[in-house]
Design a protein around this motif. Structure first.
Motif, PDB file in Angstrom:
ATOM      1  N   GLN A   1       0.843  -1.191   0.000  1.00 31.55           N
ATOM      2  CA  GLN A   1       0.000   0.000   0.000  1.00 31.55           C
ATOM      3  C   GLN A   1       0.880   1.243   0.000  1.00 31.55           C
ATOM      4  O   GLN A   1       1.915   1.291   0.658  1.00 31.55           O
ATOM      5  CB  GLN A   1      -0.913   0.016   1.217  1.00 31.55           C
ATOM      6  CG  GLN A   1      -1.839   1.217   1.249  1.00 31.55           C
ATOM      7  CD  GLN A   1      -2.825   1.142   2.404  1.00 31.55           C
ATOM      8  OE1 GLN A   1      -3.035   0.067   2.966  1.00 31.55           O
ATOM      9  NE2 GLN A   1      -3.425   2.260   2.760  1.00 31.55           N
TER      10      GLN A   1
ATOM     11  N   ASP B   1      -6.831  -3.182   0.160  1.00 32.60           N
ATOM     12  CA  ASP B   1      -6.610  -4.574   0.525  1.00 32.60           C
ATOM     13  C   ASP B   1      -6.002  -5.301  -0.668  1.00 32.60           C
ATOM     14  O   ASP B   1      -5.736  -4.701  -1.705  1.00 32.60           O
ATOM     15  CB  ASP B   1      -7.910  -5.246   0.988  1.00 32.60           C
ATOM     16  CG  ASP B   1      -8.995  -5.239  -0.092  1.00 32.60           C
ATOM     17  OD1 ASP B   1      -8.745  -4.683  -1.185  1.00 32.60           O
ATOM     18  OD2 ASP B   1     -10.079  -5.782   0.153  1.00 32.60           O
TER      19      ASP B   1
ATOM     20  N   ARG C   1      -2.968  -4.958  -5.709  1.00 30.44           N
ATOM     21  CA  ARG C   1      -3.375  -4.086  -4.607  1.00 30.44           C
ATOM     22  C   ARG C   1      -4.643  -3.359  -5.032  1.00 30.44           C
ATOM     23  O   ARG C   1      -4.672  -2.731  -6.086  1.00 30.44           O
ATOM     24  CB  ARG C   1      -2.257  -3.088  -4.290  1.00 30.44           C
ATOM     25  CG  ARG C   1      -2.638  -1.952  -3.352  1.00 30.44           C
ATOM     26  CD  ARG C   1      -2.939  -2.405  -1.943  1.00 30.44           C
ATOM     27  NE  ARG C   1      -1.806  -3.103  -1.339  1.00 30.44           N
ATOM     28  CZ  ARG C   1      -1.816  -3.550  -0.080  1.00 30.44           C
ATOM     29  NH1 ARG C   1      -2.896  -3.388   0.678  1.00 30.44           N
ATOM     30  NH2 ARG C   1      -0.755  -4.191   0.394  1.00 30.44           N
TER      31      ARG C   1
END
Length: 276
Positions: free
Chosen positions: A39, A175, A185
């Motif tokens: 992330q 997530d 992602r």
């Protein structure tokens, strides 16, 4: 022919706007064992994707736009391929619009011109089915297609046609969700279209953003693979006043594979229609 130009410009304006929330499905890596990216914050996500799409690369793509508004129902599908090289952007694509009748328009984009193959109802000679619109052309046809030329060149191939600016967009969730066999992602995003419209230059894209900002809110999802490759994105603009929706899906595939963009020869060109 003016109807054809208007149709193309309108479709490009919609896909350009919704590209920030569109559906982009592709293959960033053919090796499922490759880990998805970690992330990242919005500025890094934006810059990484923009760098990937603006660099020397190639891919196939499909963009499907569905509009449900009052009694109107229209579907626009654009399918094609593009490459970027030292000369600039090259693209070949076919656009089909069902609203409710079906209209098909083909075009080839080079760094200096757009070649347009109008629908059959324009009745060009069978051996000369193409018309060329140049970037700086002074004929009416080129002038009418100038917005199309600019939009194709600047925005339609990017899932970030409207930049992911922290001032206008926020990440609401993240997530891991694979796209097919490819690890990815997944980001959930929310964009303030009113704020976005204030950052855009005058033109069809800004007009469309301003209109959609008045109609409702837009929610976005984006799937990114290893190497900052956009794998998929989805967008939906809800219009509460009419219970309408604007939904866009985009797919990319064949990243980095050779893409041939056949440019129509002069022998297949018809003169620009008089009056545009």
């Amino acid at each position: 022919m003016r109807r054809v130009a208007g149709l193309a410009v309108a479709a490009v304006a919609v896909t350009a706007l919704t590209a920030c929330t569109t559906s982009v499905s592709g293959i960033g890596s053919s090796e499922p064992a490759v880990a998805p990216p970690a992330q990242t914050e919005l500025p890094n996500l934006s810059s990484g994707l923009n760098a990937k799409l603006a660099g020397k690369t190639s891919a196939k793509f499909t963009v499907d736009t569905t509009t449900e508004l009052l009694a109107a129902h229209s579907v626009t599908s654009v399918t094609g391929a593009f490459r970027r090289d030292d000369q600039g952007l090259w693209m070949t694509a076919t656009m089909t619009v069902k609203s409710p009748d079906t209209t098909t328009l083909s075009f080839v984009l080079t760094p200096t011109a757009v070649y347009v193959r109008p629908p059959a109802d324009q009745k060009l000679p069978a051996d000369k089915p193409w018309v060329r619109a140049t970037a700086d052309g002074t004929d009416d046809f080129s002038k009418e297609f100038a917005p199309l030329f600019a939009s194709l060149k600047q925005t339609t191939l990017s899932p970030l046609a409207v930049p992911l600016d922290p001032a206008t967009t926020t990440i609401t969730g993240s997530d891991l969700q694979p796209v097919g066999l490819v690890p990815a992602r997944h980001y959930a995003l929310k964009t303030d279209l009113t704020a976005v419209s204030k950052t855009l230059p005058d033109g069809p894209l800004k007009d469309t953003v301003q209109l959609e900002a008045k109609l409702g809110g837009m929610l976005e999802e984006l799937w990114v693979g290893n190497g900052n490759v956009p794998l998929r994105s989805e967008s939906k603009l809800d219009i509460p006043a009419t219970k309408g929706t604007l939904t866009v899906s985009r797919t990319y595939s064949g990243w980095g594979q050779p893409v041939d963009v056949p440019v129509p020869p002069d022998s297949q060109l018809s003169p620009p229609p008089s009056g545009g």
